[in-house]
Design an enzyme around this catalytic site. Structure first.
Site, mmCIF file in Angstrom:
data_model
loop_
_atom_site.group_PDB
_atom_site.id
_atom_site.type_symbol
_atom_site.label_atom_id
_atom_site.label_comp_id
_atom_site.label_asym_id
_atom_site.label_seq_id
_atom_site.Cartn_x
_atom_site.Cartn_y
_atom_site.Cartn_z
ATOM 1 C CD1 TRP A 88 -2.208 1.753 0.017
ATOM 2 C CD2 TRP A 88 -2.702 1.936 2.541
ATOM 3 N NE1 TRP A 88 -3.487 2.762 0.895
ATOM 4 C CE2 TRP A 88 -3.494 2.611 2.014
ATOM 5 C CE3 TRP A 88 -2.620 1.870 3.586
ATOM 6 C CZ2 TRP A 88 -4.483 3.412 2.766
ATOM 7 C CZ3 TRP A 88 -2.929 1.803 5.143
ATOM 8 C CH2 TRP A 88 -3.955 2.976 4.591
ATOM 9 N NE ARG B 177 -7.631 6.435 3.911
ATOM 10 C CZ ARG B 177 -7.314 5.978 4.909
ATOM 11 N NH1 ARG B 177 -6.589 6.279 6.280
ATOM 12 N NH2 ARG B 177 -7.573 4.391 5.771
ATOM 13 C CD GLU C 185 -8.337 -2.282 8.499
ATOM 14 O OE1 GLU C 185 -7.686 -1.669 9.172
ATOM 15 O OE2 GLU C 185 -7.875 -2.796 7.067
ATOM 16 C CD GLU D 29 -8.948 2.057 12.152
ATOM 17 O OE1 GLU D 29 -8.367 3.058 11.384
ATOM 18 O OE2 GLU D 29 -9.614 2.435 12.633
ATOM 19 C CD GLU E 55 -3.913 5.621 8.170
ATOM 20 O OE1 GLU E 55 -4.455 4.935 6.953
ATOM 21 O OE2 GLU E 55 -3.368 4.111 8.441
#
Length: 413
Positions: A58, A61, A153, A158, A257
């Site tokens: 990845w 984002r 996941e 978070e 991110e």
């Protein structure tokens, strides 16, 4: 017919509640550190035997691009820095051109793992970039219908570091835990099946101080979460496709991110340029696996000993002890040990005269077990006794006792 009697007991023990320890293991089990998922970050560079300094599949984002240059180890912390790019960067990925203008970072374990307890101590950056601690499978697996696929996941934490005028502002406070069952059906349509989010509320911003975020992946169906080692909250994984959805190993990920805009605002140029705000700091990360309580693990040095993990002690787990046929006392107990230890049980009568004493070897870790204490004489009904458990180094004498706990017991019919 076997006779059973009860010893009424008064517990005398001193427990250090400030330790960042895993939760109590199930009866008959012991937590031991999993070194592949543990790091104190006390060096000057990332341990490349354990970690990647990038996400292998990845890019990040949009508009936040994962760059190894943003990852460092210094001052006792893993640090991931968010910064503004000097100019836009266009990367062709996933079949299209993507434009990035913010630098972020990701650290990913080289190994995957199935089940266990994991925790980190972290301080979020004071921006709207993320501070995350999570796991994912990294690839798709064949689904139950042969024509479908799924991936996993598991997000222990978070968060972002500041509030603002946007819907996801609450992510700046406390702990937020999620699990995703990424499902691609037989029509090739992709679904994000989520369990209900687990939240721990806190008025303080996640960037104001360090906090401990923990998650216990119990089995294929459930997890529990721990904020600053407090009481757990539980989550049942989404199970409409499979009754045992989380059945594959996953990789650990520590990531800074950008979150989806406008749900969370993008970080400002000013905060990304402020070195007092733009860094995520991970003090440590620790992984644990469950083994049988009496299983010996062959290793030169226990990893618990390397970091002096535990306040070593023996804890009696019940104030009532079971006496069988007047000859055996069943003692539910747990202990925490940084290395292989001797635990000595001593039983004395009301006058302080020793009735009996015995020892057993305890292995490094946090164990929960039942010890069968064999008596060579009967106890007197109504008399008071003192049962002491002392933990000490292998071969140590009474002067080398690390800690001890005591039960005052009375034998009743």
């Amino acid at each position: 017919m076997m006779k059973k009697y009860i010893l009424a007991a008064l517990l005398i023990s001193f427990v250090n509640a400030l330790q960042a320890d895993p939760p109590k293991p199930p009866m008959g089990k012991r937590w031991v550190m999993n070194t592949d998922f543990s790091d104190e970050f006390n060096g000057t560079s990332l341990d490349t035997e354990k970690w990647l300094d990038h996400h292998p599949s990845w890019k990040g984002r949009v508009p936040g691009l994962f760059l190894p240059s943003q990852v460092s180890v210094a001052d006792g912390y893993l640090q991931i820095r968010g910064e503004k790019m000097d100019k836009d960067t266009v990367i062709h990925a996933y079949g299209k051109d993507l434009t990035y203008n913010i630098k972020g970072g990701a650290v990913v374990s080289k190994k995957s793992v199935f089940l266990g307890y994991y925790e980190c101590r972290a301080k979020a950056a004071a921006t709207t970039m993320s501070t995350t601690f999570w796991f994912s499978s990294g690839k798709g697996f064949d689904g139950p219908n042969d024509c479908d696929k799924y991936g996993l996941e598991w997000d222990i934490q978070e968060c972002i570091g500041r509030n603002g005028d946007f819907d996801g502002s609450y992510f700046a406070n406390g702990m937020h835990s999620n699990s995703h069952y990424w499902y691609t059906d037989c029509d090739k349509k992709r679904h994000d099946h989520r369990a209900s989010q687990v939240k721990f509320n806190d008025k303080e911003l996640a960037s104001a101080d360090f906090h401990v975020y923990g998650g216990w992946w119990h089995d294929e169906t459930r997890a529990s979460y721990y904020y600053d080692n407090g009481e757990p909250k539980y989550q049942k994984f989404y199970n409409k496709v499979s009754d045992k959805p989380f059945d594959q190993p996953m990789f650990m990920r520590l990531v800074c991110e950008t979150y989806p805009f406008p749900w969370i605002s993008l970080p400002t140029d000013e905060e990304l340029a402020d070195t007092t705000k733009n860094v995520v700091r991970y003090d440590w990360v620790r992984g644990y696996e469950l083994v049988n309580a009496d299983k010996e693990i062959n290793q030169p040095t226990a990893p618990e000993a390397d970091i002096h993990l535990y306040y070593e002690d023996v804890m009696f787990e019940s104030t009532e002890l079971q006496l069988t046929q007047g000859k055996t006392i069943s003692i539910p107990m747990s202990y925490k040990a940084n290395d292989k230890r001797t635990i000595q049980f001593t039983l004395k009568d009301a006058e302080g005269k020793k009735v009996m004493s015995t020892t057993f070897n305890a292995f490094a870790g946090y164990a929960n077990k039942s010890f069968q204490l064999q008596l060579d004489k009967k106890l007197n009904i109504g008399s008071e006794y003192k049962l002491t458990a002392a933990i000490k180094p292998i071969g140590g004498d009474n002067k080398s006792v690390i800690n001890e706990s005591t039960l005052i017991v009375t034998f009743k019919k």
